[in-house]
Structure formats: C-alpha cells, structure tokens
Design an enzyme around this catalytic site. Structure first.
Site, PDB file in Angstrom:
ATOM      1  N   ASP A   1       0.811  -1.222   0.000  1.00 53.75           N
ATOM      2  CA  ASP A   1       0.000   0.000   0.000  1.00 53.75           C
ATOM      3  C   ASP A   1       0.844   1.270   0.000  1.00 53.75           C
ATOM      4  O   ASP A   1       0.342   2.351  -0.274  1.00 53.75           O
ATOM      5  CB  ASP A   1      -0.929   0.016   1.219  1.00 53.75           C
TER       6      ASP A   1
ATOM      7  N   LEU B   1      -2.718 -11.545  -7.324  1.00 60.72           N
ATOM      8  CA  LEU B   1      -1.650 -11.668  -8.315  1.00 60.72           C
ATOM      9  C   LEU B   1      -0.701 -10.470  -8.238  1.00 60.72           C
ATOM     10  O   LEU B   1       0.511 -10.609  -8.419  1.00 60.72           O
ATOM     11  CB  LEU B   1      -2.231 -11.767  -9.736  1.00 60.72           C
ATOM     12  N   GLN B   2      -1.253  -9.274  -7.976  1.00 55.74           N
ATOM     13  CA  GLN B   2      -0.432  -8.064  -7.991  1.00 55.74           C
ATOM     14  C   GLN B   2       0.535  -7.980  -6.816  1.00 55.74           C
ATOM     15  O   GLN B   2       1.525  -7.281  -6.887  1.00 55.74           O
ATOM     16  CB  GLN B   2      -1.306  -6.804  -8.047  1.00 55.74           C
ATOM     17  N   ARG B   3       0.247  -8.677  -5.750  1.00 53.46           N
ATOM     18  CA  ARG B   3       1.158  -8.577  -4.604  1.00 53.46           C
ATOM     19  C   ARG B   3       2.041  -9.817  -4.444  1.00 53.46           C
ATOM     20  O   ARG B   3       2.882  -9.869  -3.548  1.00 53.46           O
ATOM     21  CB  ARG B   3       0.399  -8.265  -3.313  1.00 53.46           C
TER      22      ARG B   3
END
Lengths: 418, 418
Positions: free
Chosen positions: A141, A296-298
């Site tokens: 974040d 998927l993005q992290r």
C-alpha cells in the site's frame, strides 16, 4: 558479541519481496552467530509459542527465500489492542520471548505492526526486560510514514505498470471491432499509490491509461463517464486504472454500490471494476472488459522490481544491525537522496513517528482534473520500479520457489489461546 | 525468384506472441526480396484497402516486434460468411489483392480465420487468380485441430501456471486469519486448455490448485462446494482455477447463472469467479478472494514461454516458405515428435482439415473426479511453458515494446464499406 536469539515475525498481507527481507535477516544474523526463530503465522505463533527454528534450514534454502513470494513462515491479520486492553496477550508475548531467550524481536509489517512493535518495546522498557524490538517496513500500500517507500510496493507497482501497458497494447489492436474500454482494478483501500503507478504505463495524454481513479479524489460518475467518452472519441479506446478504495463525495465506497443479490437471491460479489464496467456499458453503450488482479499483484515475484528487492533486503539487514546494537522501538527506513539518478540509504526512525500514521498521495501528485498523475508523481514513482530482480526458473518452466521445512521449536510453556 | 508482394493480416484476439509471428514473416520475406504489406485491423483493412507498407520500418523495429505483445497492425473480430452470402466482400478482397500485386496472402488467426483463408484460396483457384493463401495458426484457446499446439497458448499457459503458483503461496501464508478460498478465472469459452494449464502450478493432490473446473465437464454446484470444503478441511485453504466457459448439465453457463445478458442479449461471460466466490461465501461461510486476469493473461509478454515464442516465429517463417513455394489453402502446423525431451517440427496441413473444427481436451486429460488434470495432460502441457523468452527492459523499468510507424500504402481503388 554475547550469544542470543532473535525472533522474526511477518504480519499482514504478504508481498513479492517480504521473504527477501526474511532471507536478509536470517543471513545477517547467522553471519553474526545469532540464532533466528520465526513465529508461525506471525504474531499468532509468538503468542501460541508456535516457533520455527530457522537454523534447521540449509543456507541454500535461505538464499532461495530471497526470490520466493508469499510469507514463508505464515503471516496473519491480527491486531493487538492497547497495553491495557490486551494486557494478557502482551504478558504472554514477553513470557514466550523470555522462555526462548529472545533478546531481539523483529516485526515485519505495515502500520498496525509498527504499532504493536512500539507497544512491545515500551512494555519491555517498563518491565526492565532486556529486549530490542524493531519494526521492519513492508506493505504494497506504500502508506507508511517517514520511509521514502515501503518494500513490496515497488514490485506491485512494476506489476501494475507492466500489466497495464501490455493490456493496453491488446485493447489498442482490437478496439475497432471489440473492446473500447478496459478497466483495471488496483489494490489500495485508502491511498492510491498502486493505481498511480499504473500511470507509469504511458507518458503522453493519449497514452494508456488515459484515466486513473484515486481514493484521494471523490468519485463523480458523470465526470468519469464524460471523460471516458471523450477519450474513446479521440483515441479510439480508453484504459482506466481504478483504485479499489474510490468513494463518492459522501464517503460511500464505489465497490459497495454494486453489492447485490442476483435473481436467485445469491450474493453477487462485485467490486469497483465490475461496477464501473457496468456503468460504462449501460450509460455509454461501449463494449467493456475489466480485470481484477487481486492477489496476483502482490505475489508476482516474476516481475519484481530490482530496486524494491534490494530495499527489502537492505531493511532486513539493517534491522538486525539496529537490534544487535541495542536499539529499541525503531524501524529502518528508506531515505531518498536524489531522484535522478535515484539514490537511497537506510536510516533509523522511531516507531512512534510511524505507528498509526497513514501516508496518502500528496495533492501535488494528482493532475488537476483528478484523472491522472503529475510529473512530480512520476519522478517519485519511476525509480521504484526500476530494474529486474533475478529469478531462477526450472526445466518445468516455473520459477524455482522454495518451501522451507519449518521445523517447530519444542514448547516450554502452557498452551495459550491467542 | 520473381518479385512480388505478400499481404499479412492478423485476426481475432491477439496474443503475447502474434507479433513474433509477424516479425518472422517480415524478416523471412525481406530476406527473399519480397515486399510485405500488412492489413490495418485485420481483414477489415484488406477490404477497405487500408494497407501498411512494412518496408518503411527499419529492421530494428521489425526485430523488436518479436518481443512486443498486442497486434502491431491491428486485428479484428470479423467473420466472412460463405462465398455465396458474402460474394461482394470476397470479390473486393481479390480486387484489392490484385490492385497491389499481392501474390501471397498470409492470414494469422484461429478457426474462423482458417475458414476465411480456405475460402479465399478456393475462390482464387476457381477464378484462375495467381494467389497463394496460407493460414497461420494463433490462439490462446489452443483449440485448432491438427497442430500440436497453437502459438499464443503456451505463453498464456505459462502466465496461468506462474500466477496460480504465486497467488497460492500468498493464500497459504495467510489462510488461518484471512482468505481460505481463492478462485482464478481462466479464459476458454468452449475448451478448458488454459484452466488445465493452471494445474501445472502444483504436483501432489494437496498442492494448489486443488480444484480445476473445466467446460468439458458439467458443473455441479453441490459437488464443487463439497470438494472445496473437504480441501479446506484437509489443507487449510483451497485454490480453484475455473474456466470462464463452465456450464451446468443443462448447458447453462455458470457465468450466466445470475441471469445477466449483455447489451445484445448475449450471454455475458466473465462472471464465473465472482459467482463461485459468492456461492462459497454463502454456502460455506469461508472468506474468499477471486481474480479475473482477463486480457492480462493473453498479453503478458513479460512471462512468455520460450517454446511458444519460438513456435510463433517458426510458423511465420514456414508460412512465407510455403507461400513462395506456391502452396495454397494450407497452414504450417506444429508436429510433436516426442514428449521428453520435447521435440517438434513444422509441417504443412490442408486448411480444410482445420477450418471450423474445435479441439477440446480429450477425456484422458481430465482426472476421474473431474477436478484436476491427469499425468497425460501434464506430459502434453509441460513442454509448452518451458523456457523464458528474452525481453529487453528500459531504464524506466518497463519492457521495451515497439510502436511501428504503420505508414499507409496509397489507395488505388474506390472506397468500400466493409
């Protein structure tokens, strides 16, 4: 150097590089003759005395950890309350640390973890317990105060920028007879850092993504639809990156607007991208596709940023040094000395300045019309996705990720219901 | 070799490697002194006489095309009907080809394109027009007959397997206090090839993905929920890969279970993951996350398969050779000579054997319980994701994808409304 034991725990959502931090912690400690225990499932394991003896892992496995996503020892979403409210848990934590001769406690996480680490450090000081408690930064974040960026963010940012650029090439090729509007939903409930990173996929105003929706600006449906329509008119298609946390001026999350039941009365899970896609279809009559990369993005270690990967290791190494030097209640942070070329170093900051703060995107990073990022944002973001982190692949075509043995340490205390 | 012109067109959904085929076509033709025109937006450009002169591109750009996803000249979803029904369009097509001295027409696409290429080849023969019409295989759906695999599939398969493995590590680390069930929605309307490739992410029965839902088997909600529940009980979490095209025994698409139709009254696919997630939440009360990678899975050049990339170039090169050797109505296909090690070669097959056929997963590839793939499927799929395709990155941290100039060829005919 007196012998001693260091406890390492992971907290909150994992990232593509949190294990790189773990790997650096263990390697640095080993080099200094310090034994490293890891808590299974984060702070829960510390409370339950469910500890892992990392000395049982060969150095090859610890090295492979540096390129393995996920959380090797397990992580958890579990926030300790105030010292007063959660007195029994804090007491138990100190008991476990003392029972296993832990003199150094490294807690690897975001805002909440910094808060917990701070409280533990205060308690140890109050009680006269010899303990160094160090927070280690991590969060995709990118919302931790003080530090220039948070390990985990750069890799998720690179995933976002690369994915948006690739999908945009797809959409551009097909727009005339197929999809006109493509919507990419980025993580980020309160701060729009990841959605903003999607902006790195293009440069000029006509380049995708032509629209970015950030939680720092109130979502205005009419303005959004008018903008999309204008872009499609001019460019032929429109790529939108929307933060999952966007909300209307009255504070209603757009993701909740779509929450409904289908014709059978079943829960219809939606989200921001699905909602926006529905509005584009209904109001503009344009063919629309949308993606929700979600985890998927992290976890996409295969497209990790080298800068991020190096910083993840640097904070791990620095945390061990700070701990062994007797610091308490601090966090190693990344300090930017210059943008071009990007230069950074690690310094130490008090956890009190970091815990419970939330760093949002500054207004100067957001374009006046609210639908894009400024050159200032670009200068900040660009270096964070720079470089590719090495990753070995097997003959099966998959990255060679390691699974640790995670051998349990024998318990010494009574069970405790965390 | 007599001089002449070759026309190349892309068709249908683009892939991570269709431009690698284009690059190989242009390089092979240039080496033989043949001029290559490309149709803008696929067959539409051919009908509109909207042609691109690829000789205006420097060789460096043509080489960079080999690692650029999307469709460099534009593609389209546009199916020509029978020679009788679409007589005017076929006539126009031949007019355009003749006006520009095109003796070789290469049509790069899936089933529909093979059918169009076949019809054009038949028409040319009937009319005594000197034209070689060659189909060039491409589709992430992997559903073309005769060929061992379809360029584009291996890279999408690798994206799927890698993404599922990475996300599974994330879920495994967090399951105790967070997400228990993770659902990945794979493309594939009629054939489950991509969802099956997700199975390569794990090996043993407890390894993710523990459940794969394929369109080749009827979806049974009760059986699915029971399986998910049992896996969570045993493993602690469950990763599901679901094909977008799964349907219940009566043929109803699961994506359509909630009764959603698109603006044309067509079944709106793409809602499978959201639907399944809703059922898991309502019926099992488990925390669930889901992903819809959508176009990301077919444009992710950054995680392309080397095998796929090499095959994409090989079919392009072979297509030029077949054309120049005077073949007509054929397609270069990939023939597998052995599994271990994977050996393949290019042969030529008549388009009549490929057009309008659809290759589904054989029953022997699907586990008896319907929720996974067999060793036979693994032996087929594994080599297709093997190897990493080279990709240069810029100092901005992004892949160096090329944008062609796409200089238009001067029109010679009257306008035509395609």
């Amino acid at each position: 150097m007196r012998p001693g034991t260091l406890l390492y725990a992971q907290s909150g959502g994992v990232t593509a590089v949190i294990n790189a931090t773990a790997s650096a912690v263990i390697q640095e400690a080993r080099a200094r003759g310090v034994k490293v225990l890891a808590a299974r499932s984060g702070i829960l394991g510390a409370l339950r005395e469910d500890l892992i003896d990392t000395s049982r892992e060969p150095i090859s496995a610890i090295r492979a950890l540096a390129h393995t996503p996920g959380g090797a020892f397990g992580s958890c979403r579990y926030k300790l309350k105030s010292l007063k409210q959660d007195a029994a848990r804090y007491d138990r934590l100190l008991q476990v640390l003392q029972a296993h001769g832990v003199r150094w406690f490294l807690y690897n996480g975001g805002n909440d973890s910094a808060d917990t680490a701070l409280k533990v450090s205060e308690l140890a000081r109050e009680r006269g317990v010899e303990l160094s408690c160090i927070g280690v930064p991590k969060t995709i974040d990118n919302d931790l105060a003080v530090t220039d960026t948070c390990p985990g963010f750069g890799s998720a940012a690179k995933y976002t920028a690369v994915s948006v650029r690739e999908a945009a090439l797809d959409v551009a090729a097909m727009a005339e007879t197929s999809t006109r509007v493509f919507i990419y939903e980025a993580m980020g409930r309160h701060a729009g850092w990841l959605a903003a990173a999607g902006g790195l996929a293009g440069t000029g105003p006509d380049e995708a993504p032509q629209v970015i929706l950030l939680p720092e600006r109130a979502y205005d449906e009419a303005a959004f639809l008018a903008k999309v329509s204008a872009v499609v008119e001019q460019v032929g298609y429109c790529v939108v990156v929307a933060s999952e946390g966007i909300a209307t001026a009255d504070g209603t999350f757009v993701a909740d607007a779509g929450g409904s039941k289908d014709s059978f009365g079943h829960t219809q899970l939606g989200g921001v991208a699905a909602h926006l896609a529905g509005r584009v279809k209904d109001q503009l009559g344009l063919k629309v596709h949308w993606t929700v990369p979600d985890y998927l993005q992290r976890s996409a270690r295969h497209i990790a940023s080298r800068t991020d990967w190096e910083q993840a290791q640097a904070v791990g190494k620095a945390a061990v040094r700070l701990a062994l030097a007797g610091h308490n209640g601090v966090m190693p942070v990344i300090v930017r000395s210059s943008d071009k070329p990007y230069r950074w170093k690690i310094e130490s900051a008090p956890l009190a300045k970091i815990a419970n703060h939330e760093k949002k995107m500054p207004a100067s990073f957001i374009r006046k019309d609210g639908f894009g990022i400024t050159e200032k944002a670009r200068a900040y973001l660009q270096p964070l996705i720079k470089g590719e982190a090495p990753l070995p692949y097997g003959s099966d075509g998959l990255p060679k990720y390691v699974t640790l043995k995670n051998v349990a340490v024998k318990k010494k205390l009574e069970p405790f219901e965390a």
